[in-house]
Design a protein around this motif. Structure first.
Motif, PDB file in Angstrom:
ATOM      1  N   VAL A  60       0.812  -1.213   0.000  1.00  0.00           N
ATOM      2  CA  VAL A  60       0.000   0.000   0.000  1.00  0.00           C
ATOM      3  C   VAL A  60       0.851   1.272   0.000  1.00  0.00           C
ATOM      4  O   VAL A  60       0.336   2.352  -0.314  1.00  0.00           O
ATOM      5  N   PHE A  61       2.125   1.177   0.333  1.00  0.00           N
ATOM      6  CA  PHE A  61       2.965   2.380   0.418  1.00  0.00           C
ATOM      7  C   PHE A  61       3.370   2.860  -0.975  1.00  0.00           C
ATOM      8  O   PHE A  61       3.702   2.044  -1.845  1.00  0.00           O
ATOM      9  N   PRO A  62       3.380   4.180  -1.192  1.00  0.00           N
ATOM     10  CA  PRO A  62       3.895   4.701  -2.464  1.00  0.00           C
ATOM     11  C   PRO A  62       5.372   4.363  -2.614  1.00  0.00           C
ATOM     12  O   PRO A  62       6.090   4.232  -1.623  1.00  0.00           O
ATOM     13  N   LEU A 119      -5.786  -2.660   7.335  1.00  0.00           N
ATOM     14  CA  LEU A 119      -6.924  -3.293   8.005  1.00  0.00           C
ATOM     15  C   LEU A 119      -8.126  -3.362   7.078  1.00  0.00           C
ATOM     16  O   LEU A 119      -8.863  -4.351   7.066  1.00  0.00           O
ATOM     17  N   MET A 120      -8.323  -2.295   6.290  1.00  0.00           N
ATOM     18  CA  MET A 120      -9.462  -2.271   5.375  1.00  0.00           C
ATOM     19  C   MET A 120      -9.326  -3.333   4.304  1.00  0.00           C
ATOM     20  O   MET A 120     -10.281  -4.067   4.005  1.00  0.00           O
ATOM     21  N   THR A 121      -8.148  -3.454   3.713  1.00  0.00           N
ATOM     22  CA  THR A 121      -7.953  -4.456   2.660  1.00  0.00           C
ATOM     23  C   THR A 121      -8.075  -5.873   3.215  1.00  0.00           C
ATOM     24  O   THR A 121      -8.629  -6.764   2.552  1.00  0.00           O
ATOM     25  N   PHE A 164     -16.765   1.818   8.064  1.00  0.00           N
ATOM     26  CA  PHE A 164     -15.341   1.945   8.366  1.00  0.00           C
ATOM     27  C   PHE A 164     -14.608   2.679   7.246  1.00  0.00           C
ATOM     28  O   PHE A 164     -13.716   3.493   7.489  1.00  0.00           O
ATOM     29  N   TYR A 165     -15.000   2.415   6.005  1.00  0.00           N
ATOM     30  CA  TYR A 165     -14.374   3.101   4.870  1.00  0.00           C
ATOM     31  C   TYR A 165     -14.773   4.574   4.837  1.00  0.00           C
ATOM     32  O   TYR A 165     -13.938   5.456   4.620  1.00  0.00           O
ATOM     33  N   HIS A 219      -3.766 -10.067  -0.126  1.00  0.00           N
ATOM     34  CA  HIS A 219      -4.467 -10.552   1.068  1.00  0.00           C
ATOM     35  C   HIS A 219      -5.486 -11.643   0.722  1.00  0.00           C
ATOM     36  O   HIS A 219      -5.661 -12.600   1.493  1.00  0.00           O
ATOM     37  N   LEU A 220      -6.149 -11.519  -0.417  1.00  0.00           N
ATOM     38  CA  LEU A 220      -7.116 -12.545  -0.801  1.00  0.00           C
ATOM     39  C   LEU A 220      -6.413 -13.878  -1.032  1.00  0.00           C
ATOM     40  O   LEU A 220      -6.882 -14.937  -0.581  1.00  0.00           O
TER      41      LEU A 220
END
Length: 377
Positions: A60-62, A119-121, A164-165, A219-220
């Motif tokens: 997720v980090f640029p 956490l969201m992903t 949450f989003y 993650h999936l």
């Protein structure tokens, strides 16, 4: 919250003990022993799964604006150990992981935002994983109490994830800032600057759809790969089940663990869930409980070294934090005052909480706020 966690732990432990005693301790022990090499394979699979989740966090980090892959993986183990073995409602480890990330040079706002996005992903992909398991279960057993129960949980989880989003987006920013300003009365709340920085970094991370998509895919795949634990353990015990059957058991068992988040390690809930799910595939109670024990061996094998790693990281970071703590607080307060100064024009800030107002506050930067967010965390 602490009392609720303690009470839930007592109830969960009592439930687990009752299940083991009613099923026969000797029978469960024999089933665990029969797993043999399967237990070691499950432990190795768990280590690989946690490291893979660290890759999902790193994604997720640029490019060039985040930590190294090694930092993400090591801190992911710390998060796993804390959430699995300590009474922190399965989220305390994530907050600690974000705080420790700032010590590796990642700005505080970016570290905190990455934790929320991660956490969201994870939550979104777990929901997809659960729905997949539910659809497979419907094909195998048709409609039934288990299907209806899981479907009800999915219907509750969808709006909860949506909320949450939304909280992480612009509307949530305004809501949190308004609430803090109201409770802070005339002095205003010193965390406002840190909240601005956090939401700016959230906007930046979510704006990079390619990286968020990569994290979702990683993650999936991680959730699906976790099915190997169930497949290996049950086959090692002598119960021949297919990978799809194992996927149903794992996906819905993980959903049960998620629902029992206030109970450390989902004690009792995991055992009960595995018994109910195993019965659908002809798995006896003692084998289901043995599967739970094998999973808990993996929890300990991964969690205990992870807690030791956390202790080592805290010790290494203690000395620099003590020597530079005053300067960090000063920089954070200066950034917050700069933001409040822009709100009120040329009006200087009055002294508050023992700190004098800064005459020439430095402008707030989205990449230079480690102090503000670190102290809030």
């Amino acid at each position: 919250m602490k009392r609720l966690t303690t009470l839930a732990s007592i109830v969960g432990l009592g439930t687990a003990l009752a299940l083991f005693l009613s099923s026969g301790v000797s029978d469960v022990t024999a089933a665990v022993v029969s797993a043999g090499w399967g237990t070691l394979a499950v432990v190795l699979a768990r280590f690989a799964a946690v490291a893979w989740a660290g890759l999902g966090w790193y994604a997720v980090f640029p490019r060039g604006a985040g930590p190294t892959l090694r930092d993400c993986i090591s801190l992911r183990f710390v998060r796993e150990g804390i959430n699995t073995l300590l009474p922190v409602a399965q989220v305390g480890g994530d907050l600690i992981g974000a705080r420790l990330l700032t010590r590796s040079g990642t700005p505080g706002g970016m570290a905190g935002a990455s934790m929320f996005v991660d956490l969201m992903t994870q939550a979104v992909t777990q929901l997809v994983f659960t729905i997949a398991g539910l659809l497979l279960l419907m094909q195998i057993t048709g409609d039934g109490p288990m299907v209806r129960t899981v479907a009800g949980g999915v219907l509750i989880a969808i709006p909860a994830l949506a909320a949450f989003y939304v909280i992480q987006r612009r509307s949530g920013h305004r809501l949190i800032e308004a609430a803090l300003s109201r409770f802070a009365a005339g002095r205003e709340w010193r965390a406002l600057g840190a909240i601005d920085v956090l939401f700016e970094n959230l906007r930046r991370l979510y704006g990079n759809r390619a990286r968020v998509g990569a994290a979702l895919l990683i993650h999936l795949l991680g959730w699906v790969a976790g099915t190997v634990e169930v497949w290996i353990a049950l086959n090692a015990m002598g119960y021949s089940i297919s990978f799809l059957d194992a996927l149903v058991i794992e996906s819905l068992a993980q959903a049960v663990r998620g629902a029992a988040f206030v109970v450390p390690g989902a004690i009792g809930a995991q055992e009960g869930g595995l018994i109910a799910l195993g019965a659908l595939f002809g798995i006896p109670v003692e084998a289901a409980l043995a599967l739970s024990l094998v999973k808990r061996v993996a929890d300990l094998a991964v969690g205990l070294p992870s807690l030791a790693l956390w202790n080592l990281m805290e010790r290494k970071g203690a000395a620099p934090a003590e020597t530079g703590g005053t300067e960090t607080v000063r920089e954070g307060l200066g950034a917050i005052r700069a933001r409040l100064g822009r709100r009120s024009g040329a009006t200087p800030l009055a002294p508050a909480y023992g700190f004098s107002a800064a005459r020439n506050p430095a402008p707030l930067s989205s990449d230079n706020e480690a102090g503000a967010l670190q102290k809030c965390a």
